[in-house]
Scaffold this motif. Structure first.
Motif, PDB file in Angstrom:
ATOM      1  N   ARG A  61       0.297   6.903  -6.677  1.00 52.12           N
ATOM      2  CA  ARG A  61      -0.816   7.863  -6.703  1.00 52.12           C
ATOM      3  C   ARG A  61      -0.297   9.295  -6.664  1.00 52.12           C
ATOM      4  N   ARG A  62       0.695   9.540  -5.800  1.00 55.03           N
ATOM      5  CA  ARG A  62       1.280  10.878  -5.703  1.00 55.03           C
ATOM      6  C   ARG A  62       1.989  11.248  -7.007  1.00 55.03           C
TER       7      ARG A  62
ATOM      8  N   SER B 139       6.047  12.103   3.299  1.00 60.68           N
ATOM      9  CA  SER B 139       4.659  11.950   2.848  1.00 60.68           C
ATOM     10  C   SER B 139       4.116  13.176   2.205  1.00 60.68           C
TER      11      SER B 139
ATOM     12  N   ASN C  38       0.819  -1.213   0.000  1.00 60.42           N
ATOM     13  CA  ASN C  38       0.000   0.000   0.000  1.00 60.42           C
ATOM     14  C   ASN C  38       0.856   1.267   0.000  1.00 60.42           C
ATOM     15  N   GLU C  39       2.088   1.210   0.534  1.00 61.51           N
ATOM     16  CA  GLU C  39       2.992   2.358   0.474  1.00 61.51           C
ATOM     17  C   GLU C  39       3.479   2.589  -0.957  1.00 61.51           C
TER      18      GLU C  39
ATOM     19  N   ARG D 135       1.755   1.760  -3.642  1.00 61.32           N
ATOM     20  CA  ARG D 135       0.579   2.313  -4.326  1.00 61.32           C
ATOM     21  C   ARG D 135       0.435   3.813  -4.050  1.00 61.32           C
ATOM     22  N   THR D 136       0.695   4.215  -2.812  1.00 63.74           N
ATOM     23  CA  THR D 136       0.624   5.631  -2.448  1.00 63.74           C
ATOM     24  C   THR D 136       1.670   6.438  -3.211  1.00 63.74           C
TER      25      THR D 136
END
Length: 139
Positions: A101-102, A139, A94-95, A97-98
């Motif tokens: 996305r960014r 982040s 999931n990191e 994927r993040t």
């Protein structure tokens, strides 16, 4: 987190490549182009299936002793490649994927700029800032 991030165009031409360590840039260019073969293979397999909804995130494309290479393809066939160190065992799916996305959101901002000519190399301080923050793990 990431050691190399690349944006590849529809015709597999590099639009943007950034590496954490510039002395290894040629090695990372080779790994990015090697990963494109896996991306094309996954896209052709997805095209043959009857599924209409395509997942943009392709997951782990290739793994070596030093690096793991992940892929992402937009609906317009723009490819994002992220290379991370294999020693980073705390990195979860999931990191990754993040990160994509960014990166996709930053790319969308670049393309929506009226002064950007489609197909040109990406030259944007804001995009570069997002890429550097992904590489540093912020982040």
């Amino acid at each position: 987190m990431a050691v190399c991030i690349a944006v590849i165009g529809k015709e597999n031409s590099p639009k943007y490549v950034s590496c954490l360590h510039s002395e290894n840039e040629l090695q990372f260019h080779y790994k990015v182009h090697t990963a494109l073969d896996v991306v094309e293979e996954k896209l052709s397999l997805a095209g043959k299936s009857n599924c209409d909804v395509r997942e943009l995130y392709l997951g782990l494309l290739h793994s070596t002793e030093e690096h793991k290479i992940f892929g992402y393809v937009t609906n317009t066939k723009i490819k994002f490649i992220v290379i991370v160190e294999a020693a980073n065992t705390t990195l979860r799916d999931n990191e990754v994927r993040t990160m994509f996305r960014r990166l996709h959101a930053a790319y969308t901002d670049v393309v929506c700029n009226p002064f950007y000519i489609p197909g040109d190399h990406i030259v944007s301080k804001k995009f570069e800032g997002v890429v550097r923050s992904i590489m540093c793990g912020n982040s």
